[in-house]
Design a protein around this motif. Structure first.
Motif, PDB file in Angstrom:
ATOM      1  N   SER A 106      45.147  35.178  40.639  1.00 56.14           N
ATOM      2  CA  SER A 106      44.956  36.603  39.665  1.00 56.14           C
ATOM      3  C   SER A 106      46.118  37.341  39.537  1.00 56.14           C
ATOM      4  O   SER A 106      47.076  37.055  40.253  1.00 56.14           O
ATOM      5  CB  SER A 106      43.742  37.380  40.365  1.00 56.14           C
ATOM      6  N   THR A 107      46.065  38.300  38.677  1.00 60.28           N
ATOM      7  CA  THR A 107      47.201  39.027  38.358  1.00 60.28           C
ATOM      8  C   THR A 107      47.528  39.832  39.621  1.00 60.28           C
ATOM      9  O   THR A 107      48.767  40.230  40.155  1.00 60.28           O
ATOM     10  CB  THR A 107      46.935  40.254  37.492  1.00 60.28           C
ATOM     11  N   PHE A 135      47.678  50.842  36.634  1.00 59.18           N
ATOM     12  CA  PHE A 135      46.676  50.272  37.001  1.00 59.18           C
ATOM     13  C   PHE A 135      46.511  50.294  38.513  1.00 59.18           C
ATOM     14  O   PHE A 135      47.437  49.788  39.215  1.00 59.18           O
ATOM     15  CB  PHE A 135      46.587  48.827  36.347  1.00 59.18           C
ATOM     16  N   THR A 137      45.460  48.606  41.049  1.00 63.44           N
ATOM     17  CA  THR A 137      45.556  47.321  41.651  1.00 63.44           C
ATOM     18  C   THR A 137      47.201  47.114  41.890  1.00 63.44           C
ATOM     19  O   THR A 137      47.553  46.803  43.102  1.00 63.44           O
ATOM     20  CB  THR A 137      45.000  46.070  41.408  1.00 63.44           C
ATOM     21  N   SER A 177      54.592  48.733  34.735  1.00 60.16           N
ATOM     22  CA  SER A 177      53.931  48.143  33.746  1.00 60.16           C
ATOM     23  C   SER A 177      54.881  48.350  32.385  1.00 60.16           C
ATOM     24  O   SER A 177      55.272  49.499  32.328  1.00 60.16           O
ATOM     25  CB  SER A 177      52.455  48.583  33.545  1.00 60.16           C
ATOM     26  N   TYR A 181      48.193  51.235  30.675  1.00 60.87           N
ATOM     27  CA  TYR A 181      46.922  50.827  30.297  1.00 60.87           C
ATOM     28  C   TYR A 181      45.805  51.834  29.772  1.00 60.87           C
ATOM     29  O   TYR A 181      45.132  51.469  28.907  1.00 60.87           O
ATOM     30  CB  TYR A 181      46.167  49.975  31.592  1.00 60.87           C
ATOM     31  N   CYS A 208      50.225  42.764  31.752  1.00 65.76           N
ATOM     32  CA  CYS A 208      49.041  42.860  31.541  1.00 65.76           C
ATOM     33  C   CYS A 208      48.679  42.966  30.012  1.00 65.76           C
ATOM     34  O   CYS A 208      47.569  42.692  29.235  1.00 65.76           O
ATOM     35  CB  CYS A 208      48.060  43.290  32.250  1.00 65.76           C
ATOM     36  N   CYS A 229      48.153  39.168  32.716  1.00 76.98           N
ATOM     37  CA  CYS A 229      47.024  38.691  32.710  1.00 76.98           C
ATOM     38  C   CYS A 229      46.502  37.311  31.709  1.00 76.98           C
ATOM     39  O   CYS A 229      47.187  37.593  30.619  1.00 76.98           O
ATOM     40  CB  CYS A 229      46.176  39.920  32.168  1.00 76.98           C
ATOM     41  N   TYR A 231      43.207  37.220  30.575  1.00 79.98           N
ATOM     42  CA  TYR A 231      42.151  37.025  29.945  1.00 79.98           C
ATOM     43  C   TYR A 231      42.048  38.412  28.988  1.00 79.98           C
ATOM     44  O   TYR A 231      41.103  38.677  28.521  1.00 79.98           O
ATOM     45  CB  TYR A 231      40.744  37.534  30.990  1.00 79.98           C
TER      46      TYR A 231
HETATM   47  C1  LIG Z   1      44.082  44.329  33.795  1.00 77.45           C
HETATM   48  C2  LIG Z   1      45.172  44.738  34.822  1.00 77.45           C
HETATM   49  C3  LIG Z   1      45.143  44.013  36.203  1.00 77.45           C
HETATM   50  C4  LIG Z   1      43.853  43.122  36.523  1.00 77.45           C
HETATM   51  O1  LIG Z   1      44.204  42.558  37.779  1.00 77.45           O
HETATM   52  P1  LIG Z   1      43.100  41.426  38.138  1.00 77.45           P
HETATM   53  O2  LIG Z   1      43.885  40.771  39.349  1.00 77.45           O
HETATM   54  O3  LIG Z   1      42.988  40.284  37.169  1.00 77.45           O
HETATM   55  O4  LIG Z   1      41.946  41.954  38.716  1.00 77.45           O
HETATM   56  C5  LIG Z   1      46.046  44.386  36.889  1.00 77.45           C
HETATM   57  N1  LIG Z   1      47.207  45.252  36.525  1.00 77.45           N
HETATM   58  C6  LIG Z   1      47.186  45.534  35.470  1.00 77.45           C
HETATM   59  C7  LIG Z   1      48.325  46.528  34.873  1.00 77.45           C
HETATM   60  C8  LIG Z   1      46.229  45.434  34.484  1.00 77.45           C
HETATM   61  O5  LIG Z   1      46.161  45.875  32.974  1.00 77.45           O
END
Ligand SMILES: *Cc1c(COP(=O)(O)O)cnc(C)c1O
Length: 418
Positions: A106-107, A135, A137, A177, A181, A208, A229, A231
């Motif tokens: 995953s990202t 974002f 995460t 980033s 987002y 992403c 990403c 998806y």
């Molecule tokens: C969509 C997105 C993610 C998603 O992370 P996942 O591990 O796929 O859940 C992480 N960082 C950014 C900046 C995003 O836009």
């Protein structure tokens, strides 16, 4: 009848939409995608639409490869080498050399690997910079790595990061980033990268919201690490594997923080000693998500024969035209996204009832999404949206606002995923 036409703003915009669609005809891939009739999908930045090729690749991977080839498919259908093979295809889209990108996790996990490995390349430097508005995460992962390695996380806006870096000698890594987002703001990858390098720091870019819509020019910009990403705009399907880029000059020193057997030089020697593989393969971890990678590989064929610069041009045209439509139609909502070209492939609007506005739009067949606290976020996936769709969407936005449909009770109840 016809005398009234010139005064009709929708009529004039409609003519312009058709002209722009003709100008950008070479990047129209609408026929490659499966989208429900009558729906305008402005959420390709969250979950890209399904292409026929992605669907067929998924079906083939399940039915023929898994169903008939069984274990032989690891060799016969190239399952084992898929992370690097599909990585190479993504590398072309983001301006990176072959052999520098791998897909599979995953990202979030890819980012963990990149941030951890990057900071270890700058021993003695104690600070990692990231954007507080990233974002979540991205902030969580960066914070986690800092806690694990005894480093200090400093939250610095991309607006201020060049000033923070100037003349400093304590920063190991700046993790940012390329596109915000929420607002869609595009940051200057090359300038921030240069500022970091001038201060002896490394940079990790999250792509992403860039991959597939922006001519990222990763190598030209001198980036050290990047993730993104599968998806979103790349349309690899729900939960599609992400990608990780490691610049060639760092591959030899890249210490994968998750030492798994897939990153081993000789995985089938089944040795208890860990000898990292050469090249980007050492960034692999465990058995790759084969079905997801196969689907993503199919999805990427939508870019066959296209140059990302042309896709970017179409994207800017779509988002620019959307804002123009809102202006001409008199939609009086603050546009958060920059009106100049410093934007990704989205337009974000501010409205105190943003959640209900999005729900009312969905009821009209225009799917966008809501982001805390007051953002109506509309993504323009260039391959399958036209300027005519863009105008139609703008008319729906106007009608939702003018008719105050966001006040309807049924649009106010929050679902789990917004
Ligand atoms: C969509 C997105 C993610 C998603 O992370 P996942 O591990 O796929 O859940 C992480 N960082 C950014 C900046 C995003 O836009």
């Amino acid at each position: 009848m016809s005398e009234a036409a010139p005064a009709d703003p929708v009529r004039a915009l409609s003519r312009k939409a058709r002209d722009l669609d003709a100008v950008h005809a070479a990047t129209d891939r609408r026929d490659a995608f499966v989208l429900p009739e009558g729906l305008i999908y402005l959420d390709g930045n969250s979950l890209g639409a399904m292409s026929k090729a992605a669907r067929d690749a998924a079906a083939d991977a399940v039915t023929r490869q898994w169903g008939e080839q069984l274990i032989r498919a690891w060799n016969e259908s190239g399952w084992w080498s898929a992370p690097e093979r599909v990585g190479d295809r993504i590398a072309e889209l983001i301006g990176a050399p072959a052999g520098s990108v791998v897909v599979g996790d995953s990202t979030t996990i890819s980012l963990y690997k990149a941030v951890h490995a990057a900071t270890r390349l700058r021993p003695g430097r104690r600070v990692v910079l990231t954007d507080p508005d990233s974002f979540p995460t991205d902030v969580h992962v960066t914070r986690g790595v800092c806690e694990q390695l005894g480093l200090t996380l400093e939250l610095v806006s991309p607006n201020d990061v060049e000033a923070r870096l100037a003349g400093s000698n304590d920063v190991a890594l700046a993790a940012y980033s390329q596109v915000d987002y929420r607002t869609g703001q595009l940051w200057d990858l090359a300038a921030i990268t240069t500022a970091a390098h001038d201060a002896g720091a490394l940079v990790c870019w999250d792509l992403c919201h860039s991959a597939g819509v922006i001519d990222v020019g990763l190598s030209g910009g001198g980036a050290d690490f990047a993730v993104g990403c599968g998806y979103k705009y790349l349309s690899g399907g729900p939960g599609a594997p992400a990608f990780l880029f490691v610049a060639p000059q760092h591959l030899g020193d890249f210490n994968n923080p998750i030492l798994g057997w897939n990153g081993h030089a000789t995985p089938f020697a089944m040795s208890p000693e860990h000898i990292p593989a050469d090249g980007i393969t050492r960034a692999r971890v465990g058995t790759p998500p084969v079905l997801g990678i196969a689907t993503l590989e199919g999805a990427l064929t939508a870019y066959d024969g296209l140059k990302v610069v042309d896709v970017r041009r179409r994207s800017l045209s779509l988002t620019g035209f959307f804002v123009e439509c809102l202006d001409v139609l008199g939609v009086d909502l603050p546009v958060v996204t920059p009106r100049d070209d410093a934007r990704g492939s989205q337009v974000s609007l501010r409205h105190p009832e943003a959640y209900a506005v999005v729900q009312a739009l969905i009821a009209r067949g225009v799917i966008g999404d809501f982001r805390e606290s007051d953002i109506v976020r509309l993504g323009f996936a260039p391959l399958y949206l036209s300027h005519e769709d863009t105008l139609t969407a703008a008319v729906h936005v106007r009608d939702v606002i003018v008719r105050r449909e966001f006040e309807h009770e049924q649009f106010r109840a929050r679902a789990t995923v917004t």
